[in-house]
Write a protein that holds these residues in place. Structure first.
Motif, PDB file in Angstrom:
ATOM      1  N   LYS A  34      28.172  68.332  98.274  1.00 17.03           N
ATOM      2  CA  LYS A  34      27.045  67.488  97.775  1.00 17.03           C
ATOM      3  C   LYS A  34      26.230  68.831  97.142  1.00 17.03           C
ATOM      4  N   VAL A  38      22.856  63.460  95.236  1.00 17.12           N
ATOM      5  CA  VAL A  38      24.175  62.676  94.665  1.00 17.12           C
ATOM      6  C   VAL A  38      23.527  61.072  94.173  1.00 17.12           C
ATOM      7  N   ILE A  44      32.130  60.736  96.931  1.00 19.15           N
ATOM      8  CA  ILE A  44      31.857  61.443  97.939  1.00 19.15           C
ATOM      9  C   ILE A  44      33.079  61.864  98.888  1.00 19.15           C
TER      10      ILE A  44
END
Length: 546
Positions: A34, A38, A44
């Motif tokens: 990250k 985000v 992710i």
């Protein structure tokens, strides 16, 4: 007093609804670092159920995206497959490359921390695949997966996918071999290749390699699967029907009835289509093996086809823990056949459970690949007709809740996006008349019905048919010179046009043909005899072989 359903029956029906496959619990996760904040909907993590699957083994791609959105919104997820690998085409294994959009679907994002999307993928190309996943404005992510064969040895030609070579067109036999080895071990090589006559009385040693090509596929833990393709000059080998024998430094491999050499291409020829032999079926008063021997004997003595097609459900199920090997029994019978035999798998050829009376929908084809035919899909031209063999998939919708609950009419998962891409770009030869062979029909005259039935928005019925890409496949057949689609599965003899109606004339191509079980009805055992003259199908009648 109302009859109560047995608890045992409820448990059996519940278990039967659960598709059984080799998809493992996901443990291989790629989590992206990250950088800064985000945003909701951003990818992710990517996960796969198996980074090293084999041909025909289902894989799940699991996509995790960020949630935590105060407002619900739909996010479009696009998955593309950039690949380089091997398929069986034009009577040999070929290296191809391409890019396919596998999936385009929406995800609803809301206040939860994360959201997950599972996408099923059924490999058709042996080789290296890079998946690119995009989600709206989220940066593109990628994941690498290597697909291998699930058998070592001669991949092509084989017993269920032999090579028919017309010597006035080519004097080359191409053999594909697959072996695992350590990364530091010596490359695979063929030391000896023999063609032996069917009765093994005559043997020809081939030592004149005219071309060699190799690639390898990562298997993890410093192991690779090496694919070796070698071409041989066969100009001095006489026409005939041969077994193939290969020796490598590691092992000896062989396939019976794998190579047929002809001097010239025929203008008139005959093909026999058999289906649903169901060798090893329990609770059955017919000995399928004996019935098939009877049929093969009749075919040898009376029909003399150029080759025989078996369109799935060749065995009833295979249990590797049992003393009985139904694939061995099938091969014993097919060795009587004087003609080459080409096979394609059905839903029963995937069954591998120990519960003999519980037809759960298995998805894996390892036994079929090991004992009969290492490839699931392939194509070859013969006599100016293009023959395409497709794996129509595993059971997708077996049970519907109806008044007659013990009345299963299983549909198939159908053709994948990858298969349609390969059909349109590699297997299909639109300049020729074509015949497509697969186990499950694409057209019927009635719809799947009952609670849990598959929806249908096409004019033809979909009962017992393929589920995915049915409309796309029918359209392909209408637009690309397909004469016949030869199928089984329904255990009935029927012929339909694309609307699911009986055709007005016998050559209103394309015709969607269903062929009855070859072995399960003594009074009706037989097959379909397809006759070709001057590049055109002239007849395709069902014949009783008695």
């Amino acid at each position: 007093m109302k009859k109560r359903t047995s608890p045992f029956l409820i448990i059996v029906l519940f278990i039967s609804l659960i598709p059984v496959s080799t998809i493992a619990n996901s443990t291989n996760q790629l989590t992206f670092e990250k950088k800064g904040q985000v945003t909701p909907g951003e990818i992710i993590a990517l996960t796969y159920s198996d980074p090293y699957p084999t041909l025909g083994q289902p894989v799940h791609l699991i996509i995790t995206v960020e949630g935590k959105s105060n407002q619900r919104f739909n996010q479009t997820i696009v998955v593309t497959d950039e690949f380089s690998g091997l398929i069986a085409a034009d009577g040999e294994m070929k290296l191809i490359s391409g890019n396919i959009t596998l999936s385009r679907s929406d995800m609803t994002i809301g206040i939860l921390p994360t959201y997950t999307k599972r996408i099923a993928w059924y490999p058709s190309v042996v080789g290296n695949h890079t998946f690119y996943v995009t989600a709206a404005s989220s940066p593109k992510k990628q994941l690498n997966i290597s697909v291998s064969f699930d058998v070592e040895g001669i991949i092509h030609p084989s017993f269920g996918c032999p090579s028919i070579i017309i010597k006035n067109s080519t004097n080359t036999l191409t053999v594909t071999l697959s072996e695992e080895r350590g990364e530091t071990e010596e490359p695979t090589q063929i030391c000896i290749l023999n063609l032996q006559s069917r009765n093994s009385t005559i043997s020809y040693l081939l030592d004149n390699q005219i071309a060699t090509w190799r690639t390898w596929i990562d298997q993890g833990e410093n192991v690779i699967e090496e694919e070796l393709i070698v071409s041989y000059d066969i100009s001095n080998i006489p026409k005939g029907f041969y077994n193939i024998f290969v020796m490598t430094p590691k092992q000896n491999y062989s396939w019976p009835h794998a190579v047929k050499l002809l001097d010239t291409e025929p203008l008139e020829y005959t093909v026999v289509h058999l289906s649903d032999t169901h060798i090893g079926k329990y609770l059955n008063f017919v000995n399928e093996k004996e019935e098939l021997i009877h049929l093969i004997t009749y075919i040898n003595e009376n029909v003399h086809p150029d080759f025989v097609i078996l369109s799935g459900d060749l065995v009833d199920w295979y249990n590797k823990k049992a003393k009985r090997n139904v694939y061995t029994e099938l091969k014993e019978v097919l060795l009587y056949c004087d003609s080459p035999v080409f096979t394609t798998p059905g839903n029963h050829d995937r069954y591998g459970n120990n519960l003999l009376f519980l037809y759960v929908p298995y998805t894996n084809l390892t036994a079929y690949h090991c004992f009969l035919n290492p490839v699931s899909d392939y194509q070859f031209p013969y006599g100016s007709i293009n023959f395409v063999f497709l794996d129509s998939g595993y059971e997708y919708s077996r049970w519907e809740i109806k008044p007659q609950i013990w009345s299963p009419t299983p549909e198939a998962s159908g053709l994948t996006t990858s298969q349609m891409y390969l059909l349109e770009n590699f297997w299909g030869h639109t300049q020729m008349n074509q015949i497509v062979i697969m186990h499950h029909p694409a057209v019927n005259d009635e719809n799947d019905t009952g609670l849990g039935a598959l929806a249908n928005n096409l004019p033809s019925g979909n009962n017992e048919c393929i589920a995915f890409n049915r409309g796309e496949f029918i359209t392909y057949c209408l637009q690309n010179n397909v004469s016949l689609i030869l199928t089984g599965h329904t255990h009935r003899n029927r012929v339909f046009n694309y609307l699911g109606k009986e055709p007005l004339n016998a050559s209103a191509w394309p015709l969607f043909v269903q062929t009855d079980s070859a072995t399960l009805n003594r009074e009706n055992n037989g097959g379909r005899v397809v006759r070709v003259t001057n590049n055109k199908v002239v007849s395709y009648e069902y014949v009783l072989f008695c």
